[in-house]
Design a protein around this motif. Structure first.
Motif, PDB file in Angstrom:
ATOM      1  N   GLN A  98      -9.320 -17.252  13.498  1.00  0.00           N
ATOM      2  CA  GLN A  98      -8.250 -18.059  12.914  1.00  0.00           C
ATOM      3  C   GLN A  98      -7.537 -18.828  14.016  1.00  0.00           C
ATOM      4  O   GLN A  98      -7.386 -18.321  15.132  1.00  0.00           O
ATOM      5  CB  GLN A  98      -7.213 -17.158  12.228  1.00  0.00           C
ATOM      6  N   SER A 154     -14.441 -14.313   2.961  1.00  0.00           N
ATOM      7  CA  SER A 154     -13.046 -13.876   2.849  1.00  0.00           C
ATOM      8  C   SER A 154     -12.593 -14.074   1.408  1.00  0.00           C
ATOM      9  O   SER A 154     -13.158 -14.922   0.692  1.00  0.00           O
ATOM     10  CB  SER A 154     -12.169 -14.728   3.767  1.00  0.00           C
ATOM     11  N   HIS A 156     -10.290 -15.732   0.942  1.00  0.00           N
ATOM     12  CA  HIS A 156      -9.859 -17.131   1.040  1.00  0.00           C
ATOM     13  C   HIS A 156     -11.008 -18.120   0.837  1.00  0.00           C
ATOM     14  O   HIS A 156     -10.825 -19.309   1.048  1.00  0.00           O
ATOM     15  CB  HIS A 156      -9.116 -17.373   2.353  1.00  0.00           C
ATOM     16  N   TRP A 161      -4.741 -20.962   0.970  1.00  0.00           N
ATOM     17  CA  TRP A 161      -3.944 -20.265   1.986  1.00  0.00           C
ATOM     18  C   TRP A 161      -3.161 -21.275   2.808  1.00  0.00           C
ATOM     19  O   TRP A 161      -3.675 -21.853   3.776  1.00  0.00           O
ATOM     20  CB  TRP A 161      -4.857 -19.416   2.878  1.00  0.00           C
ATOM     21  N   TYR A 167      -9.075 -22.489   8.193  1.00  0.00           N
ATOM     22  CA  TYR A 167      -9.734 -21.207   7.887  1.00  0.00           C
ATOM     23  C   TYR A 167     -10.208 -21.180   6.433  1.00  0.00           C
ATOM     24  O   TYR A 167     -11.364 -20.820   6.140  1.00  0.00           O
ATOM     25  CB  TYR A 167      -8.754 -20.062   8.159  1.00  0.00           C
ATOM     26  N   GLY A 198     -10.670  -8.578   1.909  1.00  0.00           N
ATOM     27  CA  GLY A 198      -9.254  -8.906   1.780  1.00  0.00           C
ATOM     28  C   GLY A 198      -8.576  -8.600   3.100  1.00  0.00           C
ATOM     29  O   GLY A 198      -9.086  -8.959   4.163  1.00  0.00           O
ATOM     30  N   ILE A 204      -7.343  -9.587  13.972  1.00  0.00           N
ATOM     31  CA  ILE A 204      -7.156 -10.957  13.462  1.00  0.00           C
ATOM     32  C   ILE A 204      -5.866 -11.083  12.657  1.00  0.00           C
ATOM     33  O   ILE A 204      -5.261 -12.148  12.605  1.00  0.00           O
ATOM     34  CB  ILE A 204      -8.382 -11.412  12.629  1.00  0.00           C
ATOM     35  N   ASN A 205      -5.430  -9.996  12.020  1.00  0.00           N
ATOM     36  CA  ASN A 205      -4.224 -10.074  11.177  1.00  0.00           C
ATOM     37  C   ASN A 205      -3.147  -9.078  11.616  1.00  0.00           C
ATOM     38  O   ASN A 205      -2.337  -8.633  10.797  1.00  0.00           O
ATOM     39  CB  ASN A 205      -4.596  -9.861   9.701  1.00  0.00           C
ATOM     40  N   MET A 259      -6.977  -7.701  -4.240  1.00  0.00           N
ATOM     41  CA  MET A 259      -6.173  -8.863  -3.829  1.00  0.00           C
ATOM     42  C   MET A 259      -6.443 -10.096  -4.700  1.00  0.00           C
ATOM     43  O   MET A 259      -5.573 -10.935  -4.909  1.00  0.00           O
ATOM     44  CB  MET A 259      -6.487  -9.162  -2.355  1.00  0.00           C
TER      45      MET A 259
END
Ligand code: BGC
Length: 269
Positions: A98, A154, A156, A161, A167, A198, A204-205, A259
């Protein structure tokens, strides 16, 4: 499922020096596959750890440094793999990153870096894997298919997003790369699927889970009530790569604790 459903198969996992990729590489090795652990950036130690854990499980493993967005480095990665393992049965397109920014502050470099790693990298690796799958064909004693590609996408790929247009666009691209490729190569008995994680607890998060406040905010988006772990993805990957999933192709498997279920609508709307 047998404990080693991938015995005799050769796998390549990109971005396997950390997070989801590392967990997938180890799980494939524990399931009997010999594994090339691709890594990049500052994850050499994580790649080495994956190699050791795969070897401890009795499978072969090598680490290989390559940037999946480089045509020449991907070629060298495959040359090395075919040299050492002779062929490839399973490709896991995992490498991804990302580079977040509101669009009016996003640089072209941030846009290009994300698209070239997350999407073009999957194209470059899939292209060479399909070439080898077609050349070799089905070897019934190894697998009922001529090859498997798992794209790590993902949630996403479908959930928009804000603040992450590069991303989300890359993952939307992965969805149609996967589906179009699955349609193209099914007649060659090659299976192509995606896993759509999710919120999985990795580097990364980190900002989304490292404080109790961030974690409880994140969990408002997860009906199942816990953050995911890399092993949640790794177990799905072993199944999708195995002959137990032989009739599964062209699908996105969401592993996300719900999610995608629009949790904001529970009691609302
Ligand atoms: C992103 C994570 C995020 C998750 C859920 C993933 O694809 O890489 O940063 O937590 O989607 O939003």
């Amino acid at each position: 499922m047998s404990p080693t459903p991938l015995r005799g198969q050769k796998a390549l996992v990109t971005g396997a020096g950390s997070g989801i990729g590392q967990a997938v590489a180890i799980a494939l090795g524990q399931a009997g596959a010999d594994v090339v652990v691709n890594y990049y950036g500052d994850t050499a130690a994580g790649a080495q750890e994956a190699v050791e854990r795969i070897q401890a499980a009795g499978s072969l493993a090598i680490a290989h440094l390559a940037d999946v967005s480089s045509e020449q480095q991907v070629q060298s990665l495959f040359d090395h793999m075919l040299d050492v393992f002779s062929t490839i049965d399973i490709l896991v397109n995992n490498a991804g990153l990302q580079q977040d920014a509101p669009i009016d502050q996003m640089t072209l470099a941030q846009w290009n870096r994300v698209i070239s790693t997350n999407l073009t990298g999957q194209f470059l690796c899939s292209r060479l894997a399909v070439g080898e799958f077609k050349r070799r064909g089905v070897v019934p004693s190894v697998s009922s298919s001529a090859g498997k590609i798992l794209c790590i996408s993902s949630v996403h790929e479908v959930i928009p997003w804000a603040g992450h247009v590069n991303y989300a666009a890359s993952k939307g691209g992965v969805m149609m790369l996967m589906k179009s490729l699955a349609q193209e190569v099914a007649p060659f008995k090659i299976r192509v699927n995606s896993i759509c994680p999710g919120a999985i607890q990795t580097a990364i998060n980190r900002a989304s889970w490292e404080t109790p406040e961030a974690m409880s905010h994140l969990l408002t988006l997860v009906p199942y009530g816990r953050i995911g772990q890399p092993g949640d993805i790794a177990r799905a990957a072993v199944w999708l790569a195995s002959d137990d999933a032989d009739y599964v192709t062209g699908t996105s498997l969401f592993v996300d604790g719900g999610m995608l279920l629009y949790p904001g609508f529970a009691g609302n709307g």
